[in-house]
Design a protein around this motif. Structure first.
Motif, mmCIF file in Angstrom:
data_model
loop_
_atom_site.group_PDB
_atom_site.id
_atom_site.type_symbol
_atom_site.label_atom_id
_atom_site.label_comp_id
_atom_site.label_asym_id
_atom_site.label_seq_id
_atom_site.Cartn_x
_atom_site.Cartn_y
_atom_site.Cartn_z
ATOM 1 N N ALA A 12 -7.306 -10.065 1.902
ATOM 2 C CA ALA A 12 -7.589 -9.228 0.712
ATOM 3 C C ALA A 12 -8.604 -8.140 1.057
ATOM 4 O O ALA A 12 -8.449 -6.985 0.644
ATOM 5 C CB ALA A 12 -8.070 -10.086 -0.442
ATOM 6 N N ALA A 13 -9.609 -8.481 1.849
ATOM 7 C CA ALA A 13 -10.620 -7.485 2.244
ATOM 8 C C ALA A 13 -9.988 -6.381 3.082
ATOM 9 O O ALA A 13 -10.320 -5.200 2.928
ATOM 10 C CB ALA A 13 -11.768 -8.162 2.999
ATOM 11 N N ALA A 14 -9.075 -6.745 3.962
ATOM 12 C CA ALA A 14 -8.407 -5.744 4.800
ATOM 13 C C ALA A 14 -7.520 -4.835 3.955
ATOM 14 O O ALA A 14 -7.472 -3.626 4.188
ATOM 15 C CB ALA A 14 -7.587 -6.431 5.886
ATOM 16 N N VAL A 15 -6.845 -5.398 2.970
ATOM 17 C CA VAL A 15 -6.029 -4.566 2.075
ATOM 18 C C VAL A 15 -6.929 -3.611 1.296
ATOM 19 O O VAL A 15 -6.651 -2.415 1.195
ATOM 20 C CB VAL A 15 -5.157 -5.426 1.138
ATOM 21 N N ARG A 16 -8.045 -4.134 0.756
ATOM 22 C CA ARG A 16 -8.983 -3.268 0.020
ATOM 23 C C ARG A 16 -9.553 -2.172 0.932
ATOM 24 O O ARG A 16 -9.715 -1.039 0.509
ATOM 25 C CB ARG A 16 -10.114 -4.099 -0.585
ATOM 26 N N ARG A 17 -9.859 -2.511 2.175
ATOM 27 C CA ARG A 17 -10.402 -1.539 3.134
ATOM 28 C C ARG A 17 -9.394 -0.409 3.378
ATOM 29 O O ARG A 17 -9.787 0.748 3.542
ATOM 30 C CB ARG A 17 -10.734 -2.228 4.455
ATOM 31 N N THR A 18 -8.124 -0.740 3.406
ATOM 32 C CA THR A 18 -7.087 0.236 3.667
ATOM 33 C C THR A 18 -6.792 1.103 2.436
ATOM 34 O O THR A 18 -6.356 2.244 2.584
ATOM 35 C CB THR A 18 -5.778 -0.453 4.119
ATOM 36 N N ALA A 19 -7.017 0.568 1.259
ATOM 37 C CA ALA A 19 -6.682 1.279 0.018
ATOM 38 C C ALA A 19 -7.401 2.621 -0.057
ATOM 39 O O ALA A 19 -8.507 2.786 0.449
ATOM 40 C CB ALA A 19 -7.039 0.411 -1.186
ATOM 41 N N VAL A 20 -6.737 3.546 -0.709
ATOM 42 C CA VAL A 20 -7.302 4.901 -0.866
ATOM 43 C C VAL A 20 -8.394 4.899 -1.901
ATOM 44 O O VAL A 20 -8.334 4.277 -2.914
ATOM 45 C CB VAL A 20 -6.173 5.878 -1.294
ATOM 46 N N LEU B 204 0.807 -1.221 0.000
ATOM 47 C CA LEU B 204 0.000 0.000 0.000
ATOM 48 C C LEU B 204 0.839 1.268 0.000
ATOM 49 O O LEU B 204 0.383 2.311 -0.463
ATOM 50 C CB LEU B 204 -0.971 -0.024 1.175
ATOM 51 N N LYS B 205 2.064 1.193 0.492
ATOM 52 C CA LYS B 205 2.956 2.349 0.403
ATOM 53 C C LYS B 205 3.426 2.552 -1.039
ATOM 54 O O LYS B 205 3.636 3.680 -1.472
ATOM 55 C CB LYS B 205 4.141 2.194 1.346
ATOM 56 N N GLN B 206 3.567 1.467 -1.787
ATOM 57 C CA GLN B 206 3.988 1.556 -3.185
ATOM 58 C C GLN B 206 2.814 1.782 -4.122
ATOM 59 O O GLN B 206 2.952 2.407 -5.163
ATOM 60 C CB GLN B 206 4.737 0.285 -3.585
ATOM 61 N N ASN B 207 1.659 1.236 -3.762
ATOM 62 C CA ASN B 207 0.472 1.311 -4.611
ATOM 63 C C ASN B 207 -0.738 1.521 -3.701
ATOM 64 O O ASN B 207 -1.340 0.552 -3.238
ATOM 65 C CB ASN B 207 0.336 0.017 -5.421
ATOM 66 N N PRO B 208 -1.112 2.777 -3.454
ATOM 67 C CA PRO B 208 -2.183 3.063 -2.500
ATOM 68 C C PRO B 208 -3.567 2.555 -2.903
ATOM 69 O O PRO B 208 -4.455 2.474 -2.063
ATOM 70 C CB PRO B 208 -2.196 4.596 -2.414
ATOM 71 N N ASN B 209 -3.751 2.207 -4.153
ATOM 72 C CA ASN B 209 -5.054 1.727 -4.612
ATOM 73 C C ASN B 209 -4.865 0.494 -5.507
ATOM 74 O O ASN B 209 -5.128 0.540 -6.710
ATOM 75 C CB ASN B 209 -5.789 2.849 -5.355
ATOM 76 N N PRO B 210 -4.433 -0.619 -4.919
ATOM 77 C CA PRO B 210 -4.133 -1.807 -5.723
ATOM 78 C C PRO B 210 -5.401 -2.497 -6.228
ATOM 79 O O PRO B 210 -6.436 -2.491 -5.569
ATOM 80 C CB PRO B 210 -3.376 -2.715 -4.751
#
Length: 148
Positions: free
Chosen positions: A140-148, A112-118
Motif C-alpha cells: 500500500a505504501a508503494a502504491v501511495r508513493r507512486t500515486a500522483v 494506477l493507470k486507471q486511477n492515478p491518485n487512489p
C-alpha cells in the motif's frame, strides 16, 4: 494456429483453445515472470494486464483473448507507470520471498493507470493479491508513493 499479442508483439501459437493464458505465457512463450500460485484465480500470482485490466491469467482460456493486448511483468518497465511502480517497490522494500511480486506489480500498475491518485480504500479494493509474507502495508505504501 492462434495469434496473440503479448508485450507489443504478435505470436503465432499452436495450443488447445481452452489452454489457460498462464501456461501459454510460461510454457509456450517462455515468459516465466508470470507465476502459478493456486490455479483458481484466488491468489493473484498469475496477474497480467489484459487490455489494461488486471487479470488472473490462470483462468483465461486462450480462445477468449482475441486481439486483446496482453502485458506481462517482463515488459512492465516499458510503461511509464510500471517503471514508477517498480521504483516504488524498491524504495519501500516491498519484496521478501518475492513470489507474488510480479502479480502485485501488475495489479498496482493497472490500478494506477486507471486511477492515478487512489484513496486507501481504492488501493485495498484493487490490491487483492495474496502475499504469504504479509507485506501488505509496504505494498500500500508503494502504491501511495507512486500515486500522483
Amino acid at each position: 494456429m492462434t495469434t496473440i499479442h503479448v508485450n507489443g508483439r504478435a505470436f503465432e501459437i499452436a495450443v488447445e483453445a481452452d489452454t489457460p493464458l498462464l501456461w501459454v505465457l510460461r510454457d509456450t512463450l517462455g515468459l516465466t515472470g508470470t507465476k502459478y500460485g493456486c490455479g483458481i484465480a484466488q491468489c493473484g500470482a498469475c496477474t497480467v494486464m489484459l487490455d489494461g485490466q488486471a487479470t488472473r491469467s490462470c483462468q483465461v482460456p486462450v480462445e477468449s483473448i482475441g486481439d486483446a493486448d496482453i502485458r506481462t511483468i517482463e515488459a512492465i518497465e516499458e510503461d511509464e507507470v510500471g517503471r514508477k511502480v517498480v521504483a516504488s517497490w524498491v524504495a519501500e522494500q516491498v519484496p521478501q520471498c518475492g513470489y507474488c511480486q510480479s502479480g502485485q506489480v501488475m495489479a498496482a500498475t493497472a490500478l494506477l493507470k486507471q486511477n492515478p491518485n487512489p484513496s486507501d480504500s481504492d488501493i485495498a479494493d484493487a490490491m487483492t493479491n495474496l502475499c504469504r509474507c504479509g507485506t501488505y502495508n509496504r505494498i500500500a505504501a508503494a502504491v501511495r508513493r507512486t500515486a500522483v
